[in-house]
Design a protein around this motif. Structure first.
Motif, PDB file in Angstrom:
ATOM      1  N   ARG A 197       0.898  -1.348   0.021  1.00 41.90           N
ATOM      2  CA  ARG A 197      -0.092  -0.001   0.015  1.00 41.90           C
ATOM      3  C   ARG A 197       0.851   1.275   0.083  1.00 41.90           C
ATOM      4  O   ARG A 197       0.647   2.318  -0.681  1.00 41.90           O
ATOM      5  N   ASP A 198       1.939   1.198   0.788  1.00 43.71           N
ATOM      6  CA  ASP A 198       2.838   2.480   0.836  1.00 43.71           C
ATOM      7  C   ASP A 198       4.324   1.894   0.729  1.00 43.71           C
ATOM      8  O   ASP A 198       4.936   1.610   1.839  1.00 43.71           O
ATOM      9  N   PRO A 199       4.850   1.855  -0.592  1.00 51.70           N
ATOM     10  CA  PRO A 199       6.120   1.447  -0.442  1.00 51.70           C
ATOM     11  C   PRO A 199       7.256   2.083   0.246  1.00 51.70           C
ATOM     12  O   PRO A 199       7.164   3.089   0.474  1.00 51.70           O
ATOM     13  N   GLY A 200       8.068   1.044   0.935  1.00 55.85           N
ATOM     14  CA  GLY A 200       9.102   1.364   1.846  1.00 55.85           C
ATOM     15  C   GLY A 200       8.622   1.546   3.232  1.00 55.85           C
ATOM     16  O   GLY A 200       9.463   1.628   4.209  1.00 55.85           O
ATOM     17  N   ALA A 201       7.230   1.311   3.467  1.00 56.85           N
ATOM     18  CA  ALA A 201       6.611   1.492   4.859  1.00 56.85           C
ATOM     19  C   ALA A 201       7.067   0.224   5.953  1.00 56.85           C
ATOM     20  O   ALA A 201       7.017   0.479   7.059  1.00 56.85           O
ATOM     21  N   GLY A 202       7.300  -0.865   5.152  1.00 55.66           N
ATOM     22  CA  GLY A 202       7.573  -2.022   6.031  1.00 55.66           C
ATOM     23  C   GLY A 202       6.402  -2.994   5.727  1.00 55.66           C
ATOM     24  O   GLY A 202       5.504  -2.566   5.212  1.00 55.66           O
ATOM     25  N   CYS A 203       6.536  -4.302   6.568  1.00 53.81           N
ATOM     26  CA  CYS A 203       5.457  -5.317   6.315  1.00 53.81           C
ATOM     27  C   CYS A 203       5.084  -5.553   7.994  1.00 53.81           C
ATOM     28  O   CYS A 203       5.917  -6.439   8.540  1.00 53.81           O
ATOM     29  N   ALA A 204       3.801  -4.975   8.360  1.00 52.90           N
ATOM     30  CA  ALA A 204       3.332  -5.353   9.593  1.00 52.90           C
ATOM     31  C   ALA A 204       2.956  -6.823   9.884  1.00 52.90           C
ATOM     32  O   ALA A 204       2.919  -7.378  10.822  1.00 52.90           O
ATOM     33  N   ALA A 205       2.890  -7.570   8.657  1.00 53.59           N
ATOM     34  CA  ALA A 205       2.366  -8.920   8.610  1.00 53.59           C
ATOM     35  C   ALA A 205       3.612  -9.803   9.129  1.00 53.59           C
ATOM     36  O   ALA A 205       3.353 -10.748   9.748  1.00 53.59           O
ATOM     37  N   MET A 206       4.701  -9.365   8.899  1.00 50.00           N
ATOM     38  CA  MET A 206       6.087 -10.258   9.535  1.00 50.00           C
ATOM     39  C   MET A 206       6.029 -10.095  11.035  1.00 50.00           C
ATOM     40  O   MET A 206       6.179  -9.090  11.653  1.00 50.00           O
ATOM     41  N   GLY A 207       5.693 -11.461  11.646  1.00 47.98           N
ATOM     42  CA  GLY A 207       5.586 -11.395  13.002  1.00 47.98           C
ATOM     43  C   GLY A 207       4.217 -11.245  13.406  1.00 47.98           C
ATOM     44  O   GLY A 207       4.120 -11.118  14.662  1.00 47.98           O
ATOM     45  N   GLY A 208       3.257 -10.914  12.597  1.00 51.46           N
ATOM     46  CA  GLY A 208       2.037 -10.591  13.067  1.00 51.46           C
ATOM     47  C   GLY A 208       0.823 -11.744  12.909  1.00 51.46           C
ATOM     48  O   GLY A 208       1.470 -12.944  12.904  1.00 51.46           O
ATOM     49  N   VAL A 209      -0.241 -11.525  12.437  1.00 58.97           N
ATOM     50  CA  VAL A 209      -1.154 -12.545  12.306  1.00 58.97           C
ATOM     51  C   VAL A 209      -1.069 -13.055  10.799  1.00 58.97           C
ATOM     52  O   VAL A 209      -1.261 -12.273   9.923  1.00 58.97           O
ATOM     53  N   THR A 210      -0.548 -14.394  10.706  1.00 57.50           N
ATOM     54  CA  THR A 210      -0.106 -14.751   9.287  1.00 57.50           C
ATOM     55  C   THR A 210      -0.985 -16.001   8.657  1.00 57.50           C
ATOM     56  O   THR A 210      -0.550 -16.605   7.910  1.00 57.50           O
ATOM     57  N   ARG A 211      -2.083 -16.261   9.370  1.00 58.77           N
ATOM     58  CA  ARG A 211      -2.765 -17.551   9.042  1.00 58.77           C
ATOM     59  C   ARG A 211      -3.092 -17.618   7.627  1.00 58.77           C
ATOM     60  O   ARG A 211      -3.078 -18.770   6.913  1.00 58.77           O
ATOM     61  N   ASN A 212      -3.179 -16.501   6.894  1.00 61.90           N
ATOM     62  CA  ASN A 212      -3.833 -16.537   5.558  1.00 61.90           C
ATOM     63  C   ASN A 212      -2.701 -16.162   4.672  1.00 61.90           C
ATOM     64  O   ASN A 212      -3.006 -16.085   3.407  1.00 61.90           O
ATOM     65  N   HIS A 213      -1.539 -16.252   4.980  1.00 60.53           N
ATOM     66  CA  HIS A 213      -0.547 -15.638   3.882  1.00 60.53           C
ATOM     67  C   HIS A 213       0.226 -16.632   3.386  1.00 60.53           C
ATOM     68  O   HIS A 213       0.158 -18.068   3.509  1.00 60.53           O
ATOM     69  N   ALA A 214       1.302 -16.320   2.606  1.00 62.18           N
ATOM     70  CA  ALA A 214       1.893 -17.127   1.690  1.00 62.18           C
ATOM     71  C   ALA A 214       3.019 -17.890   2.201  1.00 62.18           C
ATOM     72  O   ALA A 214       3.815 -17.614   3.185  1.00 62.18           O
ATOM     73  N   ILE A 215       3.059 -18.901   1.714  1.00 55.79           N
ATOM     74  CA  ILE A 215       4.186 -20.066   1.920  1.00 55.79           C
ATOM     75  C   ILE A 215       5.220 -20.206   0.766  1.00 55.79           C
ATOM     76  O   ILE A 215       6.304 -20.817   1.018  1.00 55.79           O
ATOM     77  N   LEU A 216       4.577 -19.615  -0.538  1.00 56.89           N
ATOM     78  CA  LEU A 216       5.627 -20.020  -1.674  1.00 56.89           C
ATOM     79  C   LEU A 216       5.613 -18.517  -2.408  1.00 56.89           C
ATOM     80  O   LEU A 216       4.818 -17.542  -2.453  1.00 56.89           O
ATOM     81  N   GLY A 217       6.800 -18.353  -2.755  1.00 52.44           N
ATOM     82  CA  GLY A 217       7.229 -16.958  -3.552  1.00 52.44           C
ATOM     83  C   GLY A 217       7.047 -15.895  -2.851  1.00 52.44           C
ATOM     84  O   GLY A 217       7.062 -14.634  -3.575  1.00 52.44           O
ATOM     85  N   ALA A 218       7.063 -15.652  -1.545  1.00 49.97           N
ATOM     86  CA  ALA A 218       7.087 -14.438  -0.721  1.00 49.97           C
ATOM     87  C   ALA A 218       8.623 -13.799  -0.655  1.00 49.97           C
ATOM     88  O   ALA A 218       9.568 -14.584  -1.020  1.00 49.97           O
ATOM     89  N   SER A 219       8.659 -12.808   0.101  1.00 49.73           N
ATOM     90  CA  SER A 219       9.782 -12.182  -0.001  1.00 49.73           C
ATOM     91  C   SER A 219       9.771 -11.440   1.472  1.00 49.73           C
ATOM     92  O   SER A 219       8.884 -11.339   2.307  1.00 49.73           O
ATOM     93  N   ASP A 220      10.990 -10.891   1.759  1.00 49.47           N
ATOM     94  CA  ASP A 220      10.964  -9.960   3.008  1.00 49.47           C
ATOM     95  C   ASP A 220      10.407  -8.741   3.171  1.00 49.47           C
ATOM     96  O   ASP A 220      10.111  -8.198   4.223  1.00 49.47           O
ATOM     97  N   HIS A 221       9.682  -8.359   1.932  1.00 48.24           N
ATOM     98  CA  HIS A 221       8.962  -7.422   1.738  1.00 48.24           C
ATOM     99  C   HIS A 221       7.516  -7.389   2.025  1.00 48.24           C
ATOM    100  O   HIS A 221       6.868  -6.418   2.112  1.00 48.24           O
ATOM    101  N   CYS A 222       7.128  -8.776   1.751  1.00 51.49           N
ATOM    102  CA  CYS A 222       5.508  -8.823   1.606  1.00 51.49           C
ATOM    103  C   CYS A 222       5.245 -10.431   1.408  1.00 51.49           C
ATOM    104  O   CYS A 222       6.123 -11.176   0.852  1.00 51.49           O
ATOM    105  N   ILE A 223       4.261 -10.975   2.445  1.00 50.33           N
ATOM    106  CA  ILE A 223       3.970 -12.258   2.379  1.00 50.33           C
ATOM    107  C   ILE A 223       2.477 -12.391   2.107  1.00 50.33           C
ATOM    108  O   ILE A 223       1.722 -13.426   2.494  1.00 50.33           O
ATOM    109  N   ALA A 224       1.944 -11.374   1.435  1.00 42.06           N
ATOM    110  CA  ALA A 224       0.511 -11.402   1.030  1.00 42.06           C
ATOM    111  C   ALA A 224       0.001 -12.497   0.136  1.00 42.06           C
ATOM    112  O   ALA A 224       1.153 -12.759  -0.858  1.00 42.06           O
ATOM    113  N   THR A 225      -0.953 -12.866  -0.019  1.00 44.79           N
ATOM    114  CA  THR A 225      -1.438 -13.806  -1.104  1.00 44.79           C
ATOM    115  C   THR A 225      -2.529 -13.316  -2.107  1.00 44.79           C
ATOM    116  O   THR A 225      -3.270 -12.448  -1.729  1.00 44.79           O
TER     117      THR A 225
END
Length: 322
Positions: free
Chosen positions: A125-153
Motif C-alpha cells: 500500500r505504501d512502498p518502503g513502509a515495511g510489512c506489519a504482517a511479518m511477525g503478526g497474524v499470518t494464518r492466511n499468508h503466503a508459503i511460496l514466492g514470498a519475500s522479506d518485503h511482503c507475504i500477502a497472497t
C-alpha cells in the motif's frame, strides 16, 4: 470514502489517462471505503463491447466484461473447461458472481488485513513502509514466492483455474499485446506494490484460452467454511490418462502465493508415469521444497500436501478404488 469524479466510457479510445477503471466494483468499492485506494476519478467501462464469449481458433476468447455467473454457466466452459466453471462457482457468493467480471477478477487485490488497515505498515500500500504482517497474524499468508518485503497472497479462484489452462490476457492501450497469465501477476520481490504487468493506460479486454484438453478437470478448495470464503489452499488440476499412464498434467495452486502458483517440475515428474501414492507423495515433496512458513501459516504446508495428493488421487480414479 473520498470525493471522486465519474465518467462512463463509450469506447476504449474514450478512456481518460490516469483514471481508475470500474466495472462490477466488487473489490474496488471496498478498497475505496477503507481508503486503501482513493482515486480522483472513476471510469465505468460496462457499456463497452467486451461481454461476449466467442470461439478463437480452436480455443475461446472471453471478454473482460463477461460476468462470473455467466461464465460459470456457459455451456462451452462447462463442457470443455470444467475446471474454470468449478473454480468460479467456488469463488464467491451468487450475488458477487452476478456483478464480478472476468477482467476485474484478475485485478482483485489481496485481502491481507494489514493491507486494509491504513494504521499498519504495508509495502504493498505504501512502498518502503515495511510489512506489519511479518511477525503478526499470518494464518492466511503466503508459503511460496514470498519475500522479506511482503507475504500477502492473491485471493482469487478464477485465475488459479486459468493458470492451469494456460490462459493469455489480452491488453489494449498504448502498447496492445497479449501476456501469458503466468507473467501477468507479479511476485513481490522488493516491489510488492507492482502487482501486475499492466502499464498506465492499459485495459484488459479479454482472456484467451487455448484448445481444450480432454481429461479430468478438478478444483479443490479448502477454506474455513463451506459458504463464501477465500481459500486457505486450492488446487486446479487438468489430468489426462492414456492406457493407465498420465500423459498430461497441469496443476495450479491458490491461497499460497502472491499469484496463482504453478511448478512445471512436478508436471514433468507426473507425465509418463503410472498413478501411485508414492508418485503423488514425490510430487508433493517437490512442490513444497521451497515452501516457507511464517508463524501461524505453517499449517498450510501439510495442508497443501494433502490437498495435492487428494486431488491427484481423485483425478486419476484412485479414490474410487481405494
Amino acid at each position: 470514502m473520498r470525493e471522486f469524479s465519474f465518467h462512463r466510457a463509450a469506447s476504449v479510445a474514450d478512456l481518460p489517462a490516469g483514471a481508475t477503471i470500474i466495472a462490477g466494483g466488487t473489490n474496488l468499492l471496498d478498497l475505496m471505503k477503507h481508503e486503501v485506494m482513493a482515486p480522483e476519478s472513476l471510469v465505468d467501462i460496462t457499456r463497452l463491447d467486451l461481454d461476449r464469449v466467442e470461439a478463437e481458433g480452436d480455443g475461446l476468447r472471453i471478454g473482460a466484461l463477461v460476468r462470473n455467473s455467466d461464465l460459470a454457466a456457459h455451456p462451452t466452459i462447462r463442457r470443455d473447461y470444467a475446471v474454470l466453471s468449478r473454480a468460479l462457482l467456488a469463488g464467491a457468493s451468487g450475488q458477487l458472481r452476478n456483478m464480478a467480471t472476468t477482467g476485474g477478477n484478475l485485478m482483485q487485490r489481496t485481502r491481507c488485513p494489514y493491507f486494509y488497515d491504513r494504521r499498519m505498515a504495508c509495502n504493498k500500500r505504501d512502498p518502503g513502509a515495511g510489512c506489519a504482517a511479518m511477525g503478526g497474524v499470518t494464518r492466511n499468508h503466503a508459503i511460496l514466492g514470498a519475500s522479506d518485503h511482503c507475504i500477502a497472497t492473491y485471493p482469487g479462484d478464477m485465475a488459479v483455474a486459468l493458470r492451469a489452462l494456460d490462459a493469455v490476457v489480452e491488453i489494449d492501450g498504448p502498447s496492445p499485446r497479449r501476456v501469458p497469465l503466468a507473467d501477468f501477476h507479479q511476485l513481490p520481490g522488493d516491489t510488492p506494490h507492482i502487482e501486475t504487468a499492466l502499464q498506465p493506460g492499459d485495459l484488459i479486454t479479454a482472456v484467451v484460452l487455448p484448445a481444450p484438453v480432454a481429461g479430468q478437470h478438478r478444483y479443490r478448495k479448502v477454506r474455513d467454511r463451506a459458504s463464501y470464503a477465500f481459500a486457505l489452499v486450492s488446487v486446479a488440476a487438468v489430468i489426462r490418462l492414456d492406457g493407465g499412464t498420465i500423459n498430461h498434467a497441469a496443476l495450479a495452486f491458490g491461497g499460497v502465493a502472491a499469484k496463482p502458483w504453478r511448478d512445471p517440475d512436478i508436471e514433468r515428474l507426473l507425465t509418463g508415469r503410472e498413478p501411485s501414492d508414492a508418485l503423488f507423495a514425490e510430487a508433493a515433496d517437490l512442490l513444497l521444497r521451497p515452501a516457507r512458513g511464517q508463524g501461524e501459516n505453517k499449517f498450510k504446508i501439510p495442508l497443501l500436501r494433502r490437498s495435492l495428493i487428494a486431488t491427484l488421487r481423485d483425478a486419476t480414479g484412485m479414490e474410487a478404488t481405494a
